[in-house]
Structure formats: structure tokens, C-alpha cells
Design an enzyme around this catalytic site. Structure first.
Site, mmCIF file in Angstrom:
data_model
loop_
_atom_site.group_PDB
_atom_site.id
_atom_site.type_symbol
_atom_site.label_atom_id
_atom_site.label_comp_id
_atom_site.label_asym_id
_atom_site.label_seq_id
_atom_site.Cartn_x
_atom_site.Cartn_y
_atom_site.Cartn_z
ATOM 1 N N TYR A 146 -1.973 -3.954 -9.509
ATOM 2 C CA TYR A 146 -0.588 -3.834 -9.032
ATOM 3 C C TYR A 146 -0.159 -5.084 -8.275
ATOM 4 O O TYR A 146 0.858 -5.706 -8.598
ATOM 5 C CB TYR A 146 -0.431 -2.603 -8.141
ATOM 6 C CG TYR A 146 0.802 -2.653 -7.275
ATOM 7 C CD1 TYR A 146 2.073 -2.720 -7.844
ATOM 8 C CD2 TYR A 146 0.714 -2.676 -5.878
ATOM 9 C CE1 TYR A 146 3.221 -2.788 -7.063
ATOM 10 C CE2 TYR A 146 1.849 -2.738 -5.092
ATOM 11 C CZ TYR A 146 3.096 -2.797 -5.685
ATOM 12 O OH TYR A 146 4.225 -2.881 -4.908
ATOM 13 N N ASP A 206 4.083 -6.781 0.470
ATOM 14 C CA ASP A 206 3.138 -7.592 1.239
ATOM 15 C C ASP A 206 1.742 -7.582 0.630
ATOM 16 O O ASP A 206 0.873 -8.374 1.005
ATOM 17 C CB ASP A 206 3.089 -7.147 2.703
ATOM 18 C CG ASP A 206 2.639 -5.709 2.909
ATOM 19 O OD1 ASP A 206 2.395 -4.999 1.912
ATOM 20 O OD2 ASP A 206 2.544 -5.281 4.082
#
Length: 348
Positions: free
Chosen positions: A157, A131
Site C-alpha cells: 500500500y 504519512d
């Protein structure tokens, strides 16, 4: 069904492997055994006739082709990834190479195999994501991530995972590769590598060390028990609609401070400390750069379309997790010696 699982010796991947073997599925575990992998994570199923292991890096296209040709999987569950935000701040190149280039290799190897097999209708390429690609939410509890939320990654990331998501969708639209995608909230549970928040708190507490909380501890995450996540992923690979994405959440929002104080109370109960409550060890430290304020998932689609919802409450899951670490020192103790574990990373 024979499933090729990448990253199957990691935290989430190993939970998928163990669950799949329990359900009598065939598994080909493809893992490079990098610093965060641990082959002991799948020791309980390694002797199963339905289990095979391939020590392969997803950045090695030729090796991937050999695995596809040798094992002929019916489906792929792609979990292999660099996943620690703090490490991505210090060294983003590994995240680009593994999460983007590695996913590209997986897609091309899977496409070549699928085409060579005559494009079977039953083949699936399931890409597992996070998410964090959606960025950050406000404090408004009505605001949740849905499958239509725009991408707004804030860390190396999450940017690398967002890129990999886009590649998967492009391979479906351009080449017709049958894909499904999932984006999950923060996982926790047994076999969690001891550099993430929950194991850090548990293991530091047991050694009487400071329990570090970034900033003021107000950052909110939606916590998903890893075995619930594994169940959801296997539901999607079997029943998800081609080209569809599914958000998987635990429906358990907590601030980091609330989470840590809950862990402290559980530890007070299960392993009382001579020096007083574990909460006394809480220490607030400088926040990390670009720290997202809040993540929370709307799981309506997977609940309504596939009938899945989490079965483990945050209170039950945290207690089970603490007990697991208390019972499995022989697993986590050696991992504390691995590079970077126990050190403050991601300071920018």
C-alpha cells in the site's frame, strides 16, 4: 469554485464533499463505488444543486476525459485509492492498478484538460497521500515526519502511494501541471469503513466479540479527526503554494493499546456491558508483516504558512465517533456483509 473529487464516496472523500457543499462550493464526485465506497456517505448533500455524481473508475482514461469535458472543473482533489494495508499484503495488484496506474490516468486527463483550457493560472491538481510513504519512526518523541523526510515505504500500500506521489511531482516538474500534495496521519471519525481498527473495536465490542490488537499494542499512530482533515484539504486547495507539499497531522499520538483502552472506557460510559468492562475483551493477536512501529507528523508548515491546525482533541473525537456508530447502525450493519469485512487479512 468547482472541484472534481475522486473517491468522494469513500471515508475521507465523502467528508470533503460534505464540507465543501456546506461551504457552497460546487462538487463533481467521481467514484467507482468499490467495496469500501458507500454512496450513503454523501446522501445528506446529494440533492444539492452544487453536487454532481459520476460513477467512473479512475483506471478508465476515456471516462475521465468525458468527466473533465462535461463538467469543466476549476480544480481536482484526487483521493481515490486502495488504502487498507492488510488487503495490500494479500492482493497487491489492485493497489498497483488503482494507486499508480489510476493516478497516472488522472494526471494525463488533467494535463490534457488544463492545456486545452489554455493553462489557466487558477487550476490546481491536489494529490492526497499518506504519512506511511515515509516508513517508520523511532521511539524518540522528537523525531517526526516533515515534508523533507525521505521516502521509505514498507508495505505494498505505502509503496503504491509513494509511487503516485512521485508521479505527481514529475508531472509538475516536466509538464508544469500546477499541483499541491498533502500527506496525512491516520484518520478516524464518522463513516469509517468497518475494517479499520477503530470501527472494528467499536463494532466488535457492541457484539461482545474479541477486540484484536496486533503484536503487543505498542505501535504508535498520530490520529486525525476526519472532519479536521477535510477542512485542512480545502484550505490547501484554496491557499497552498503550487509545487508544495503539506503534512497534515492530528497532534494526537497514541499507542494502539492506549487507543483501544480509551475506546473501551468511552463504551463503558455510553453503552455499559452486562459482562463487565469492554477492556476484558482485548485480545493480542499475531502482528502483521512489516508493521511500522511509529508514525508522527510535524505540522509546522501547514500551521505557519496556511494558518491551519486541528480543532478536535483525540478524547473529543473518539467520543463523537463512538456515539456516531451507536446512532447509525443502519449504516454500518449492511457493510459488515461485504467481502473480507470481519475476517483477519494481511497475514502474509
Amino acid at each position: 469554485m468547482k472541484i472534481m473529487v475522486t473517491g468522494g464516496a469513500g471515508f475521507i472523500g465523502s467528508a470533503v464533499v460534505r464540507q465543501a457543499i456546506r461551504e457552497n462550493l460546487e462538487i463533481v464526485n467521481v467514484d467507482a463505488l468499490t467495496y469500501a465506497s458507500c454512496i450513503e456517505n454523501v446522501a445528506s448533500v446529494s440533492n444539492s444543486p452544487n453536487y454532481a455524481f459520476e460513477h467512473v473508475d479512475i483506471r478508465d482514461r476515456a471516462a475521465l476525459d468525458r468527466v473533465f469535458e462535461g463538467h469543466k472543473p476549476d480544480a481536482v482533489m484526487h483521493l481515490a485509492a486502495e488504502s487498507h494495508v492488510d488487503r495490500s499484503i494479500d492482493g497487491p495488484s489492485d493497489f498497483i492498478e488503482t494507486n499508480i496506474n489510476g493516478t497516472f490516468n488522472m494526471l494525463e486527463a488533467a494535463r490534457a484538460y488544463w492545456q486545452d483550457c489554455g493553462r489557466p493560472d487558477g487550476f490546481r491538481f491536489h494529490h492526497i497521500s499518506t504519512d506511511e510513504v515515509f516508513g517508520t519512526l523511532s521511539d524518540d518523541k522528537e523525531e517526526l515526519f516533515t515534508e523533507q523526510t525521505s521516502y521509505d515505504p514498507r508495505s505494498p500500500y505505502s509503496a503504491s502511494k509513494a509511487a503516485s506521489d512521485h508521479l505527481v511531482r514529475a508531472w509538475h516538474e516536466t509538464y508544469g501541471l500546477p499541483v499541491v500534495l498533502t500527506n496525512c496521519s491516520n484518520n478516524y471519525g464518522p463513516y469509517h469503513f468497518p475494517e479499520k481498527l477503530i470501527p472494528v473495536v467499536i463494532l466488535n465490542a457492541l457484539e461482545g466479540k474479541a477486540l484484536p490488537i496486533y503484536g503487543d499494542g505498542s505501535n504508535v499512530r498520530d490520529w486525525l479527526y476526519v472532519e479536521d482533515h477535510a477542512d485542512a484539504l480545502l484550505t490547501v486547495i484554496r491557499h497552498g503554494k503550487i509545487g508544495r507539499s503539506y503534512n497534515i497531522g492530528g497532534e494526537n499520538e497514541r499507542t494502539n493499546l492506549e487507543l483501544v483502552t480509551t475506546l473501551c472506557r468511552i463504551l463503558d460510559d455510553l453503552r455499559p456491558r452486562d459482562g463487565g468492562p469492554y477492556e476484558n475483551l482485548i485480545t493480542f493477536v499475531t502482528d502483521r508483516p512489516g508493521h511500522d512501529a511509529r508514525y508522527a507528523i510535524d505540522p509546522t508548515r501547514i500551521r505557519d504558512e496556511l494558518g491551519w491546525r486541528p480543532s478536535v482533541t483525540i478524547e473529543e473525537g473518539l467520543r463523537k465517533t463512538v456515539q456516531w456508530y451507536l446512532d447509525n447502525e443502519e449504516w454500518w450493519r449492511p457493510l459488515q456483509k461485504r467481502d473480507g469485512v470481519g475476517k483477519r487479512l494481511g497475514t502474509g
